[in-house]
Enzyme design. Structure first.
Site, short mmCIF file in Angstrom:
data_model
loop_
_atom_site.label_atom_id
_atom_site.label_comp_id
_atom_site.label_asym_id
_atom_site.label_seq_id
_atom_site.Cartn_x
_atom_site.Cartn_y
_atom_site.Cartn_z
N ARG A 20 0.79 -1.32 -0.18
CA ARG A 20 -0.48 0.26 -0.30
C ARG A 20 0.84 1.16 -0.15
O ARG A 20 0.30 1.81 -0.64
CB ARG A 20 -1.35 -0.21 0.88
CG ARG A 20 -1.85 -1.05 0.80
CD ARG A 20 -3.07 -1.46 1.89
NE ARG A 20 -2.46 -1.46 3.51
CZ ARG A 20 -2.89 -1.73 4.54
NH1 ARG A 20 -3.78 -0.77 4.68
NH2 ARG A 20 -2.28 -1.77 5.60
N ASN A 38 -5.89 -3.60 1.63
CA ASN A 38 -5.86 -5.01 2.11
C ASN A 38 -7.33 -5.66 1.55
O ASN A 38 -8.54 -5.32 2.44
CB ASN A 38 -5.36 -4.70 2.83
CG ASN A 38 -4.00 -4.97 2.66
OD1 ASN A 38 -3.17 -4.64 1.79
ND2 ASN A 38 -3.30 -4.60 4.26
#
Length: 91
Positions: A20, A38
């Site tokens: 990320r 996620n």
């Protein structure tokens, strides 16, 4: 420049490896908007918007991440969001 928007679902070793953060850095570097998050199944979903060439460079930047190992990517074209102004990490 024609804006494109894609939902990208990344599979492989993509959680717990800085994915990320790498995606956010890559999006900012290539001036893209969207988000990354996620998923419960171990994948990562990303919606990304901007120039198509920049989106391809975004994916290449993520693929070059040190610990990231992408086995496959599902790519779905979406309608662009004219009001989106940033790239965010969602939890």
């Amino acid at each position: 420049m024609t804006e494109k928007r894609y939902r990208l679902c990344f599979y492989g070793m993509v959680q717990g490896v800085g994915f990320r953060y790498t995606a956010m850095h890559a999006a900012n570097m290539h001036r893209l908007t969207g988000y990354v998050k996620n998923e419960y199944d171990g994948s990562v979903t990303c919606e990304v918007q901007g120039d198509e060439a920049a989106i391809d460079q975004f994916i290449a930047t993520i693929r070059s991440g040190r610990f990231i190992d992408i086995s496959s990517i599902e790519r779905t074209e979406l309608e662009p969001d004219p009001n989106e102004r940033s790239f965010d990490v969602r939890y």
